[in-house]
Design a protein around this motif. Structure first.
Motif, PDB file in Angstrom:
ATOM      1  N   ARG A 207      -1.447   7.969   0.440  1.00 16.64           N
ATOM      2  CA  ARG A 207      -1.498   9.295  -0.172  1.00 16.64           C
ATOM      3  C   ARG A 207      -1.341  10.333   0.918  1.00 16.64           C
ATOM      4  O   ARG A 207      -1.658  10.101   2.075  1.00 16.64           O
ATOM      5  CB  ARG A 207      -2.830   9.481  -0.888  1.00 16.64           C
ATOM      6  CG  ARG A 207      -2.999   8.519  -2.035  1.00 16.64           C
ATOM      7  CD  ARG A 207      -4.274   8.821  -2.777  1.00 16.64           C
ATOM      8  NE  ARG A 207      -4.485   7.812  -3.796  1.00 16.64           N
ATOM      9  CZ  ARG A 207      -5.657   7.300  -4.089  1.00 16.64           C
ATOM     10  NH1 ARG A 207      -6.728   7.694  -3.462  1.00 16.64           N
ATOM     11  NH2 ARG A 207      -5.758   6.377  -5.022  1.00 16.64           N
ATOM     12  N   LYS A 208      -0.895  11.480   0.508  1.00 19.51           N
ATOM     13  CA  LYS A 208      -0.722  12.564   1.468  1.00 19.51           C
ATOM     14  C   LYS A 208      -2.068  13.227   1.698  1.00 19.51           C
ATOM     15  O   LYS A 208      -2.852  13.436   0.792  1.00 19.51           O
ATOM     16  CB  LYS A 208       0.275  13.607   0.946  1.00 19.51           C
ATOM     17  CG  LYS A 208       1.642  13.030   0.677  1.00 19.51           C
ATOM     18  CD  LYS A 208       2.282  12.550   1.954  1.00 19.51           C
ATOM     19  CE  LYS A 208       3.664  11.993   1.671  1.00 19.51           C
ATOM     20  NZ  LYS A 208       4.161  11.132   2.660  1.00 19.51           N
ATOM     21  N   GLY A 209      -2.337  13.573   2.918  1.00 21.28           N
ATOM     22  CA  GLY A 209      -3.579  14.250   3.258  1.00 21.28           C
ATOM     23  C   GLY A 209      -3.455  14.872   4.626  1.00 21.28           C
ATOM     24  O   GLY A 209      -2.500  14.640   5.362  1.00 21.28           O
TER      25      GLY A 209
ATOM     26  N   THR B 271      -9.952   9.399   8.064  1.00 20.10           N
ATOM     27  CA  THR B 271     -10.043  10.357   6.966  1.00 20.10           C
ATOM     28  C   THR B 271      -9.690   9.625   5.679  1.00 20.10           C
ATOM     29  O   THR B 271      -8.627   9.015   5.595  1.00 20.10           O
ATOM     30  CB  THR B 271      -9.060  11.526   7.185  1.00 20.10           C
ATOM     31  OG1 THR B 271      -9.349  12.140   8.432  1.00 20.10           O
ATOM     32  CG2 THR B 271      -9.193  12.552   6.090  1.00 20.10           C
ATOM     33  N   ASP B 272     -10.587   9.663   4.707  1.00 21.80           N
ATOM     34  CA  ASP B 272     -10.323   9.025   3.418  1.00 21.80           C
ATOM     35  C   ASP B 272      -9.207   9.782   2.719  1.00 21.80           C
ATOM     36  O   ASP B 272      -9.270  11.001   2.566  1.00 21.80           O
ATOM     37  CB  ASP B 272     -11.587   9.030   2.569  1.00 21.80           C
ATOM     38  CG  ASP B 272     -11.443   8.197   1.310  1.00 21.80           C
ATOM     39  OD1 ASP B 272     -10.378   7.580   1.117  1.00 21.80           O
ATOM     40  OD2 ASP B 272     -12.394   8.166   0.514  1.00 21.80           O
ATOM     41  N   ASP B 273      -8.166   9.071   2.302  1.00 20.18           N
ATOM     42  CA  ASP B 273      -7.015   9.747   1.715  1.00 20.18           C
ATOM     43  C   ASP B 273      -7.307  10.321   0.329  1.00 20.18           C
ATOM     44  O   ASP B 273      -6.613  11.216  -0.134  1.00 20.18           O
ATOM     45  CB  ASP B 273      -5.788   8.833   1.679  1.00 20.18           C
ATOM     46  CG  ASP B 273      -6.023   7.541   0.915  1.00 20.18           C
ATOM     47  OD1 ASP B 273      -7.129   7.363   0.374  1.00 20.18           O
ATOM     48  OD2 ASP B 273      -5.109   6.715   0.869  1.00 20.18           O
ATOM     49  N   ALA B 274      -8.333   9.845  -0.337  1.00 17.15           N
ATOM     50  CA  ALA B 274      -8.661  10.358  -1.667  1.00 17.15           C
ATOM     51  C   ALA B 274      -9.522  11.625  -1.590  1.00 17.15           C
ATOM     52  O   ALA B 274      -9.280  12.590  -2.302  1.00 17.15           O
ATOM     53  CB  ALA B 274      -9.391   9.291  -2.480  1.00 17.15           C
ATOM     54  N   THR B 275     -10.525  11.625  -0.702  1.00 17.21           N
ATOM     55  CA  THR B 275     -11.465  12.746  -0.637  1.00 17.21           C
ATOM     56  C   THR B 275     -11.210  13.686   0.531  1.00 17.21           C
ATOM     57  O   THR B 275     -11.802  14.753   0.593  1.00 17.21           O
ATOM     58  CB  THR B 275     -12.903  12.218  -0.521  1.00 17.21           C
ATOM     59  OG1 THR B 275     -13.034  11.485   0.700  1.00 17.21           O
ATOM     60  CG2 THR B 275     -13.272  11.351  -1.711  1.00 17.21           C
ATOM     61  N   GLU B 276     -10.381  13.267   1.492  1.00 17.87           N
ATOM     62  CA  GLU B 276     -10.087  14.025   2.714  1.00 17.87           C
ATOM     63  C   GLU B 276     -11.333  14.292   3.547  1.00 17.87           C
ATOM     64  O   GLU B 276     -11.422  15.262   4.277  1.00 17.87           O
ATOM     65  CB  GLU B 276      -9.353  15.328   2.391  1.00 17.87           C
ATOM     66  CG  GLU B 276      -7.973  15.105   1.823  1.00 17.87           C
ATOM     67  CD  GLU B 276      -7.185  16.394   1.667  1.00 17.87           C
ATOM     68  OE1 GLU B 276      -7.705  17.469   2.019  1.00 17.87           O
ATOM     69  OE2 GLU B 276      -6.033  16.303   1.208  1.00 17.87           O
TER      70      GLU B 276
ATOM     71  N   PRO C  58      -5.105  10.109   7.598  1.00 15.24           N
ATOM     72  CA  PRO C  58      -5.645   9.722   6.293  1.00 15.24           C
ATOM     73  C   PRO C  58      -5.218   8.311   5.920  1.00 15.24           C
ATOM     74  O   PRO C  58      -4.071   7.927   6.130  1.00 15.24           O
ATOM     75  CB  PRO C  58      -5.044  10.744   5.327  1.00 15.24           C
ATOM     76  CG  PRO C  58      -4.050  11.520   6.084  1.00 15.24           C
ATOM     77  CD  PRO C  58      -4.147  11.186   7.521  1.00 15.24           C
TER      78      PRO C  58
ATOM     79  N   HIS D  45       0.840  -1.204   0.000  1.00 20.06           N
ATOM     80  CA  HIS D  45       0.000   0.000   0.000  1.00 20.06           C
ATOM     81  C   HIS D  45       0.868   1.244   0.000  1.00 20.06           C
ATOM     82  O   HIS D  45       1.781   1.375   0.808  1.00 20.06           O
ATOM     83  CB  HIS D  45      -0.900   0.011   1.245  1.00 20.06           C
ATOM     84  CG  HIS D  45      -1.675   1.261   1.403  1.00 20.06           C
ATOM     85  ND1 HIS D  45      -2.713   1.591   0.578  1.00 20.06           N
ATOM     86  CD2 HIS D  45      -1.571   2.272   2.303  1.00 20.06           C
ATOM     87  CE1 HIS D  45      -3.208   2.747   0.954  1.00 20.06           C
ATOM     88  NE2 HIS D  45      -2.542   3.179   1.995  1.00 20.06           N
TER      89      HIS D  45
ATOM     90  N   SER E 165      -6.674   4.677   3.257  1.00 19.95           N
ATOM     91  CA  SER E 165      -7.646   4.124   2.323  1.00 19.95           C
ATOM     92  C   SER E 165      -8.628   3.242   3.096  1.00 19.95           C
ATOM     93  O   SER E 165      -8.413   2.908   4.263  1.00 19.95           O
ATOM     94  CB  SER E 165      -6.942   3.295   1.255  1.00 19.95           C
ATOM     95  OG  SER E 165      -6.370   2.144   1.835  1.00 19.95           O
TER      96      SER E 165
END
Length: 182
Positions: free
Chosen positions: A100-102, A157-162, A136, A97, A138
Motif C-alpha cells: 500500500r502507498k504510505g 511504518t505500518d502501511d494500513a495505519t501509517e 511502509p 504481496h 505490512s
C-alpha cells in the motif's frame, strides 16, 4: 555487482575469487538492482572450510554461511544455493504481496553509553547515532525482512495505519509486535 572477497587463515587465490564472482553472478536473475556482496572464506584447523556471504541490494540484506569439511569450492556452492533459496522465497512473497502507498519516515537510532557503577558521573552520553528511512510495509513483510536480515527486531511504518511499529523475535521463537497507543 561489487564483490569483495576476504580470505582468513588461508592464502588468497585468484581461482577462488573468480569462482565466487561467477557463482554470485547467478543472483542477478532475482534482483536487478546494484548489489554489494561481501564474501568471507575461512579455513579452520586445516579441515573446516567456511564460506559466508552478505548481500545488500534494493533495501534488503541477506546473509548465509556454509561449512564443509573437505573443499572450499563445495562451501561456496552450498552458500550460494542458500542465498538463491532465500532470494526465491523473498521474490515469491513480493509477488503475492501488494504494498500500500504510505509515507516513508526517517528515524534516528542512538546508542547511549552508561557510566560504570563504580564511577557514576550522572549523565549517559551518546556513543553512536545512525539514521535510516522507515518504509511502509505490512506486518508479514516486516517479519520477512527481519528474517532475511537475521535481526532480532525491526522498526517499520505500518502501511494500513501509517504508525511506527516495532516487531521483535521472542525467546520462544514467535514474534511480538509493539503498536503505539493513541
Amino acid at each position: 555487482m561489487q564483490i569483495a572477497v576476504t580470505f582468513r587463515h588461508m592464502d588468497s587465490s585468484d581461482a577462488l575469487r573468480s569462482y565466487a564472482e561467477e557463482k554470485l553472478g547467478r543472483v542477478h536473475k532475482y534482483i536487478d538492482e546494484p548489489i554489494d556482496a561481501q564474501v568471507v572464506l575461512t579455513v579452520e584447523k586445516k579441515i573446516r572450510h567456511n564460506a559466508e556471504v552478505t548481500l545488500v541490494a534494493k533495501g534488503i540484506t541477506i546473509k548465509a554461511s556454509a561449512e564443509v569439511t573437505d573443499d572450499m569450492y563445495a562451501a561456496l556452492d552450498a552458500v550460494v544455493d542458500k542465498i538463491e533459496r532465500q532470494l526465491k522465497r523473498y521474490k515469491e512473497k513480493l509477488k503475492s504481496h501488494t504494498p500500500r502507498k504510505g509515507k516513508s519516515r526517517d528515524v534516528t537510532k542512538s546508542i547511549i553509553e552508561a557510566a560504570s557503577i563504580d564511577d557514576f558521573s550522572g549523565e549517559p552520553r551518546v556513543v553512536k547515532t545512525s539514521s535510516f528511512s522507515v518504509k511502509p510495509m505490512s506486518v508479514d513483510e516486516a517479519v520477512m525482512q527481519m528474517d532475511l536480515m537475521h535481526k532480532d527486531f525491526l522498526v517499520f511504518t505500518d502501511d494500513a495505519t501509517e504508525e511506527v511499529n516495532v516487531i521483535y523475535r521472542r525467546a520462544d521463537g514467535n514474534y511480538g509486535l509493539i503498536v503505539p497507543q493513541k
